[in-house]
Design a protein around this motif. Structure first.
Motif, short mmCIF file in Angstrom:
data_model
loop_
_atom_site.label_atom_id
_atom_site.label_comp_id
_atom_site.label_asym_id
_atom_site.label_seq_id
_atom_site.Cartn_x
_atom_site.Cartn_y
_atom_site.Cartn_z
N SER A 1 -5.35 -30.34 -57.85
CA SER A 1 -6.61 -30.21 -57.12
C SER A 1 -7.28 -28.88 -57.46
CB SER A 1 -6.33 -30.24 -55.62
OG SER A 1 -5.70 -31.43 -55.27
N PRO A 2 -8.59 -28.79 -57.25
CA PRO A 2 -9.32 -27.58 -57.67
C PRO A 2 -8.77 -26.28 -57.09
CG PRO A 2 -10.86 -29.32 -57.04
CD PRO A 2 -9.50 -29.84 -56.73
N LEU A 3 -8.27 -26.30 -55.86
CA LEU A 3 -7.80 -25.05 -55.23
C LEU A 3 -6.28 -24.91 -55.28
CD1 LEU A 3 -10.19 -24.94 -52.12
CD2 LEU A 3 -10.22 -23.36 -54.06
N ALA A 4 -5.62 -25.72 -56.07
CA ALA A 4 -4.16 -25.66 -56.11
C ALA A 4 -3.67 -24.26 -56.45
CB ALA A 4 -3.63 -26.66 -57.13
N GLY A 5 -2.75 -23.75 -55.64
CA GLY A 5 -2.15 -22.45 -55.89
C GLY A 5 -2.86 -21.29 -55.21
N ALA B 1 -3.05 -30.78 -51.55
CA ALA B 1 -3.96 -30.11 -52.50
C ALA B 1 -3.29 -28.90 -53.17
CB ALA B 1 -5.23 -29.67 -51.80
N GLY B 2 -2.07 -28.58 -52.77
CA GLY B 2 -1.37 -27.45 -53.37
C GLY B 2 -1.88 -26.10 -52.88
N ILE B 3 -2.61 -26.10 -51.78
CA ILE B 3 -3.08 -24.83 -51.21
C ILE B 3 -1.92 -24.19 -50.45
CG2 ILE B 3 -4.70 -23.80 -49.55
CD1 ILE B 3 -6.65 -26.13 -50.37
N VAL B 4 -1.69 -22.91 -50.70
CA VAL B 4 -0.51 -22.21 -50.20
C VAL B 4 -0.80 -21.61 -48.82
CG1 VAL B 4 1.05 -20.27 -50.62
CG2 VAL B 4 0.29 -21.71 -52.54
N ILE B 5 -0.04 -22.02 -47.81
CA ILE B 5 -0.29 -21.52 -46.45
C ILE B 5 0.52 -20.25 -46.20
CG2 ILE B 5 -0.21 -22.08 -43.99
CD1 ILE B 5 -0.38 -25.08 -44.88
N LEU B 6 -0.20 -19.13 -46.04
CA LEU B 6 0.45 -17.82 -45.90
C LEU B 6 1.04 -17.62 -44.51
CD1 LEU B 6 -2.38 -15.66 -47.50
CD2 LEU B 6 -0.11 -16.03 -48.50
N GLY B 7 0.37 -18.17 -43.50
CA GLY B 7 0.83 -17.96 -42.14
C GLY B 7 -0.22 -18.38 -41.14
N LYS B 8 0.06 -18.05 -39.87
CA LYS B 8 -0.78 -18.50 -38.76
C LYS B 8 -1.58 -17.33 -38.22
CE LYS B 8 -0.22 -22.25 -37.68
NZ LYS B 8 0.68 -22.93 -36.74
N THR B 9 -2.87 -17.57 -37.96
CA THR B 9 -3.73 -16.46 -37.55
C THR B 9 -4.00 -16.43 -36.05
OG1 THR B 9 -5.69 -17.77 -38.10
CG2 THR B 9 -4.88 -16.24 -39.78
N ASN B 10 -4.26 -15.24 -35.60
CA ASN B 10 -4.47 -14.95 -34.18
C ASN B 10 -5.78 -15.58 -33.69
OD1 ASN B 10 -3.89 -13.81 -31.70
ND2 ASN B 10 -4.56 -11.75 -32.25
#
Lengths: 99, 498
Positions: free
Chosen positions: B67-71, B112-121
């Motif tokens: 996908s276009p935003l993969a990685g 989509a292969g988008i990497v989830i860094l963490g959860k936001t406040n």
């Protein structure tokens, strides 16, 4: 003008299942009067001829086909439970002794 | 390359100039360096992010079409469930909860292969305009750490403005994507209601809640929009229709012949001078680009705030009934003697914060017999009138515009004891939610009096989200050529260099 007593707020808190402290109830009662006074403005334009809108989309009820689909396992469903026993949610007693 | 746009990161990844693991590590390092000051994140999933990134790199190395935003890394608002990852919605009542399933948005990000860094406040259960209502402490605005980053999605917006993440997910019930975008100099879009699935979005006000994309440019936002949008059988209010072509629209950079309607009621008294000045300059840019400006009137918008603060609390009082300490979340006072109702009362007293309680009580009141018609019923009628105002206005203009908020970012603590003053922040964003249409905020400059970012709001008719991207992309390009550098180059605090 909208006016709400402290006793009414205490009753609302009871209905909403929140055990508020006395200072909280005092504070909220004064705030609620102000907020209700502000939001009561909706009554100025809400004439009998205006139909209400409950939802932005014209929705129809949707049914899915009645077929078995993957779902959570009992362990997954119970994974966040504060207490569990025998693959069930364990809860405090729901019927009082003396009632 | 943390200062690049997401689209540029995607290009570098595709060209093999950088791996997703390297890019993800750079962002994790940035989070380590600055999040002590910003507090955008409630949870950073270092291990999970790096393993998602490694998986994308492996798929790319094997020649798979991605996908276009993969990685590319992303920050996820803590109101979205992600399997196995702590999810609190900013509330103490969900402390320690790890959801057993992924929200549809998360499923789509993962595929989509988008990497989830963490959860936001965020403000607790997304109720607030400053992120001060989080049970875990406020987020600070990267432009000035003493100021609010907006809310409820202040964590997501601050993560973008502090270069901790190039993409973020927000949710918008009355402005919680657009207002944080405005006060942090970033871009945020509330799609048409039903455009992005609500499955796995912890509900606040179900007829208003809408998840959407946040980024630093209009194009990046559009790319993320297409990654998360689309029909979902898990959400009964999901729209079963093709997703508007928002990426193509963001690339058009042309508004010739378009009619842009300035909403008369969303400017003037109550709007900061610098906000108005930047807004009006942006209108001139759109005229130079070939658009025609028309003034439209939406007379019932003045009742939108009042109606919102009846409808949203009413729905919240019902939705938050599920937090009963029986199936998930914390449980207080279960000593083996107390009954379920008493334990429930004690848990909800401890687990909910001040604003959440205030809204539950307000909603309970508005829905009570004897008051229902006067409050909730009247608010629903106002909702009809607002929708009618939009229908009329869109007969005169392709899109509508206004400042996103009346002021720039205020100081932390400044309005926290005055709920009515706090609610006024949302005066220009709420009408969009009431009608279920699309809304975007993009930065349009700095207010001269305080040097803080100003947001420009674009509203498009339902299912025509592409129009706001077309106008937003064009305005962004015009402003960038005028400024010579992105707006965030002016953010002074965190040592940003381009």
């Amino acid at each position: 003008m909208a006016s709400i007593s402290r006793d009414e707020v205490a009753n609302l808190a009871r209905l909403a299942r929140i055990e508020m402290t006395e200072p909280e109830l005092d504070h909220l009662a004064s705030e609620m009067d102000l907020i209700l006074g502000a939001v009561a403005r909706v009554q100025e334009v809400a004439g009998a001829d205006v139909p209400p809108t409950s939802h932005p989309l014209a929705l129809q009820n949707i049914f899915r086909p009645d077929v078995v689909a993957p779902s959570l396992t009992p362990d997954e469903a119970l994974s966040g439970a504060p207490a569990q026993a025998d693959q069930r949610f364990k809860v405090p007693q729901i019927l009082g002794d003396a009632e | 390359m943390i200062h690049a746009h997401a689209s540029a990161m995607a290009k570098s990844l595709a060209a093999g100039d950088i791996t997703s693991v390297e890019l993800t590590q750079q962002h994790l390092d940035r989070i380590t360096a600055v999040d002590g000051d910003v507090h955008a994140f409630l949870h950073v999933d270092t291990e999970g992010a790096l393993s998602q990134a490694a998986a994308v790199d492996a798929r790319r190395a094997s020649g798979e079409a991605l996908s276009p935003l993969a990685g590319v890394p992303l920050a996820l608002k803590d109101v979205m469930t992600q399997k196995g990852i702590p999810t609190t919605a900013g509330s103490k009542i969900l402390e320690g909860w790890r959801p057993p399933y992924d929200s549809t948005v998360v499923s789509k990000l993962k595929s989509a292969g988008i990497v989830i860094l963490g959860k936001t406040n965020m403000d607790e259960f997304a109720m607030g305009s400053s992120t001060e209502n989080s049970a875990y402490g406020p987020t600070h605005n990267p432009w000035d750490l003493e100021r609010i980053p907006g809310g409820s999605g202040g964590g997501s917006a601050a993560s973008l403005a502090s270069f901790e993440a190039p993409l973020a997910i927000g949710t918008d019930t009355g402005g919680s994507i657009r207002q944080p975008a405005a006060v942090t100099g970033t871009v945020g879009v509330k799609p048409t209601y039903g455009g992005v699935s609500r499955y796995g979005l912890i509900a606040f006000s179900s007829s208003l809640d809408q998840a959407g994309p946040c980024a630093r440019t209009v194009l990046d936002t559009a790319m993320l929009h297409e990654a998360i949008a689309g029909y979902d059988p898990h959400d009964s209010t999901s729209i079963n229709a093709p997703v508007p072509q928002v990426v193509a629209a963001a690339r058009k950079l042309d508004v010739k012949g378009m009619k842009i309607g300035v909403v008369k009621e969303l400017s003037g008294a109550g709007y900061q001078d610098g906000v108005r000045a930047r807004f009006e300059e942006s209108l001139e840019e759109l005229v130079k680009a070939g658009a025609e400006i028309v003034e439209v009137s939406c007379p019932n918008f003045e009742y939108a705030l009042a109606a919102y603060y009846l409808i949203a609390p009413s729905e919240c009082s019902s939705n938050l009934a599920r937090f009963d300490s029986m199936r998930y979340g914390i449980r207080i006072g279960d000593d083996g003697v107390r009954g379920a109702e008493e334990v429930m009362n004690m848990t909800r007293e401890v687990g909910f914060g001040k604003e959440v309680k205030r809204r539950i009580i307000l909603g309970t009141y508005a829905l009570s017999s004897g008051y229902y018609d006067a409050y909730y019923g009247s608010a629903q009628k106002v909702r009809t009138l607002i929708t009618q105002d939009f229908i009329n206005a869109f007969q005169q203009a392709d899109v509508l515009v206004s400042p996103t908020c009346p002021t720039t970012a205020f100081k932390i603590g400044e309005k926290s004891d005055d709920p009515l003053a706090m609610y006024l922040n949302d005066i220009a964003t709420i009408p969009v939610n009431m009608a279920g249409i699309g809304g975007m905020s993009l930065p349009c400059g700095l207010a001269p009096e305080d040097g803080l970012p100003v947001g420009f709001q674009i509203m498009s008719p339902a299912m025509k989200d592409d129009l706001m991207y077309q106008v937003g992309g064009t305005l962004e390009a015009a402003l960038l050529s005028k400024w010579g550098q992105p707006i965030l180059a002016n953010a002074p605090v965190l040592g940003v260099t381009f």
